[in-house]
Design an enzyme around this catalytic site. Structure first.
Site, mmCIF file in Angstrom:
data_model
loop_
_atom_site.group_PDB
_atom_site.id
_atom_site.type_symbol
_atom_site.label_atom_id
_atom_site.label_comp_id
_atom_site.label_asym_id
_atom_site.label_seq_id
_atom_site.Cartn_x
_atom_site.Cartn_y
_atom_site.Cartn_z
ATOM 1 N N LEU D 235 0.754 -1.304 -0.021
ATOM 2 C CA LEU D 235 0.043 0.019 -0.103
ATOM 3 C C LEU D 235 0.843 1.252 -0.141
ATOM 4 C CD1 LEU D 235 -2.865 0.959 0.352
ATOM 5 C CD2 LEU D 235 -2.509 1.227 2.907
ATOM 6 N N ASP D 236 0.697 2.201 -0.865
ATOM 7 C CA ASP D 236 1.217 3.457 -0.927
ATOM 8 C C ASP D 236 2.691 3.334 -1.294
ATOM 9 O OD1 ASP D 236 -1.460 4.560 -0.707
ATOM 10 O OD2 ASP D 236 -1.142 4.865 1.405
#
Lengths: 292, 292, 292, 292
Positions: D235-236
């Site tokens: 994530l991210d």
């Protein structure tokens, strides 16, 4: 051009090649073929075809075990066939650069500091000035400094001759007007065309004349900046190399605008010199191609 | 000015007060004294004394339980003593704004979207245009849209009258030229002076005339931008409110410069409108004071 | 604080006054009243009420014919009533500043050049270093330079003691870590809290650790920058004073990112020092208020 | 890939060709030879050799009278010899793009407006959302809009299946998370890897978690920004495509930081989509090569 960077034990040398010619199909293939023949490997390549002038521009960096003569021999048939203006240099070879200054030291200081820090690919055999003030700065960095009073027309003529002599004497490849506050004669501009860069003490296009920051203040501009450009006989109208701006507000006095503007001037000029020294600046009529 | 924001159950209201007068000692003390007397608390304060014009500018935000009349009564002796031009408004009251457009929708779209998103303190009772193209965009946001052909001199006169009528009818406080491509008559400019804002389709000061991006391309500029400014009868020479630039390079066509320029136009105009609506823009001769 | 700027023949002196206290109504009126009583004229004024901490901050510049003692006597009842932390100084008085460096000279060079150019309101009685490399640079600008090897824990302790002694000896008001590459002890950080500024060799918040530019390269960041902040015992987590970034692209090597980052470091640190010297930086818990 | 841009009466077509392979000498010569054989003219060319991964990247634009089949036949021996990952497309063919949104409309508005204005080379067959709020905006631009409640784990699974179905049904080439506020499953991320882009609602690397603007405010940052990146199952942390920042000061509330941040989000995401649609974004491990 002289090669000053040794090829090293492996014999591998890093070349920079710039090419300019009328645009037509097959150029990239022909050039890359010559490089393959020379045993070279392209490590950086940029090209641009100008719709304005129909001119093709290319800049290549090539790793090769070839000597200059052998490389040029491979290139010669191609450059002839396409009628190319071209230059071959060793990557990182410092450009012999003459700096002209007057009293303001911000641009000279930036050039000297970065040259010493190894961030700017130039060597500086001489600084010429029409004022003595900056001699200490140049001396600290070990760069010879000469100043001559330039007041009368005769003195101006002599000083311009001194510039030309210095260009010959030191085999100068680039002249930098680092806030040199005299207008050069059209003859000198033409003699040095394409290898003389100025920093405009304001924002081109825009306010012109003696006191641009005062004009900018009067009009309440919210951005001020600087422009590095080639010098042509048409004062301040030469091809633009780099521009920068910075935000200001109503509370700035003209004096503060000058200080802020000086920062933009020094970083803009240094950037332009750096790109020129790396053979990243090519001329397309009144415009520049910058292969960053 | 009408108060449209209710004071709430507590009776506390948030005021914005702007003051302009000749600079002299004691102003801040006098004004803050009146605010203390009115039971107010200063939550934001900015001031500037212009050395150019000798004028003092102040913008205050004040929380107070006072009604407008009572607050004004406390201020009156001070504003009279110092000969102040002043304005009192409720913080956040949307400014009644008339937008003029032609065919290009980028500025109008930005104004409408941000107005609806609550980021822009305006209400938009009407969009006027000399072309029908943008009616759909206005309608989507529920804003009335009128277009009139403006070709002949008579039509231009009628359209300008329609603008003035709309200003009266809707009690308009700000007129925004959001890429309205007709030159307004000097009479109209004077009638609306100080409350009419334009976005210049280029970079002021700089290239002027019909096709600035083509000029910018021809010269090979490295930065392009936009300027929001007050409209005066001296075309494009009104006081500058905001400017922005963005970096471009030699590979950009004139068409791409237009697209890039439009982004700068819309964000620069919206910013200027936002500041104006928040009473942050004051005039100091040919300059603006922006209390950001 | 010592006054070093003479008041001139007219007796007019330009004062800078900073005030911090718990926010409540009437402060501005009370302070401006004291200034009126002292015959002063406010030339610059900024204030901010922090909703986070309920603290009120104010910075004033005042022209007055008053001596320090008389001015302070007028202010005393107000500062006492409101429990203010306050400071009064002469505008433009150079701040006595101690600079700590290691081997990298870009930040020191920028500080020295701007100090001499009159753009930075500091005096520099001493540069301390844990390496001898930068002595020539300091000497060129006529600033005493001392270097001490700092390898062992004992040497580190001695060096920190030397710092504290130099602070006393030269009545130092600001300590600047201009790329000083040693972690200071928590005790020293606390002793100098609020008057010691560091330039972070990267982008706070962001990549931490020994080689941030290599991390930035590995992740392919498109912006790099620098952060000037107060030093606290919590390493690199002190209140931020200024940040800058610059755009980079995939073609940059880690070495080039370092060079680009150094430019941001020097201009960011110099800006922070300039604002601090002008009493424009105030602390609001973990944040700074910057009255630009 | 389908060709949707007709070749015109002259039969001239403008192609974009991207190539990725292990770096070795002779690639440019071989590729340009195939183009010469196909009667093509190179109008734009960019290349990059990654020292990190030893990978060579090239993007070419070629004008040619050749049909796709004939062009591919000329390229095939080269792409095979060098083991190239390659793609051939018509310049300007709009990319079939699926947009996912939640409640915030600023990114969607920017994508829709620019798509209609002809500045963004995408077609938008569908917008999917987990909330109904933005249906009106999509409808105004004539783009089908579907919303489904996504609260339970079962609903989330169904919604992700709907995404995959829509990708198949509309032959989607790019999925854009335009402030879609649900975490996607690792399985979905992997299925769409290399063709799904997210806008991070803050500044990567930097503050993470639920309320980054509040953290930024608490720390008193002076710059805020946004990051467009590829989505990976981590994530991210996917490869960064574009980043922007804007300057803020102490007076900004967390709510204002949100508004300012949203502007950066929309322009950063739109830029990333534009580059991707023009085949200017190539992956080099955890980094992106952007041929601007």
């Amino acid at each position: 051009m002289t090669e000053t960077t040794p090829a090293g034990a492996t014999g591998i040398r890093h070349w920079v090649l710039t090419l300019v010619c009328t645009d037509r199909p097959g150029i990239v293939h022909a050039v890359s073929g010559a490089i393959v023949d020379a045993g070279g490997n392209i490590t950086e390549s940029q090209q641009f075809a100008s719709l304005d002038t129909g001119t093709f521009f290319m800049r290549l960096q090539v790793e090769a075990a070839t000597e200059r003569g052998a490389f040029e021999a491979k290139l010669a048939p191609i450059t002839e066939r396409y009628g190319m203006v071209w230059a071959l240099d060793v990557v990182g070879r410092p450009l012999r650069t003459l700096v002209l200054v007057s009293k303001a030291g911000h641009c000279l200081n930036d050039l000297l500091f970065r040259q010493r820090a190894g961030q700017l690919g130039v060597e500086l055999p001489l600084v010429l000035s029409n004022h003595p003030e900056l001699s200490g700065l140049a001396e600290f960095y070990g760069v010879p400094f000469e100043s001559h009073a330039v007041v009368s027309a005769a003195q101006k003529k002599e000083f311009e001759q001194r510039i030309l002599d210095a260009v010959d004497e030191h085999d100068i490849e680039l002249v930098v007007l680092a806030r040199y506050m005299q207008v050069l004669s059209p003859e000198l501009c033409e003699r040095l065309q394409g290898r003389i860069i100025n920093i405009h003490h304001s924002f081109l296009p825009g306010f012109k004349g003696a006191n641009p920051y005062r004009q900018a203040h009067a009009r309440g501009v919210k951005l001020i900046g600087a422009t590095a450009h080639f010098v042509t006989s048409d004062l301040d109208e030469g091809p633009i190399i780099e521009q920068n701006v910075v935000r200001v507000d109503h509370s700035r006095t003209p004096a503060e605008l000058v200080a802020i503007g000086q920062d933009e001037e020094s970083r803009t000029l240094t950037q332009a010199v750096k790109w020129f020294a790396e053979h990243r600046v090519l001329l397309d009529g009144a415009r520049t191609i910058i292969f960053r």
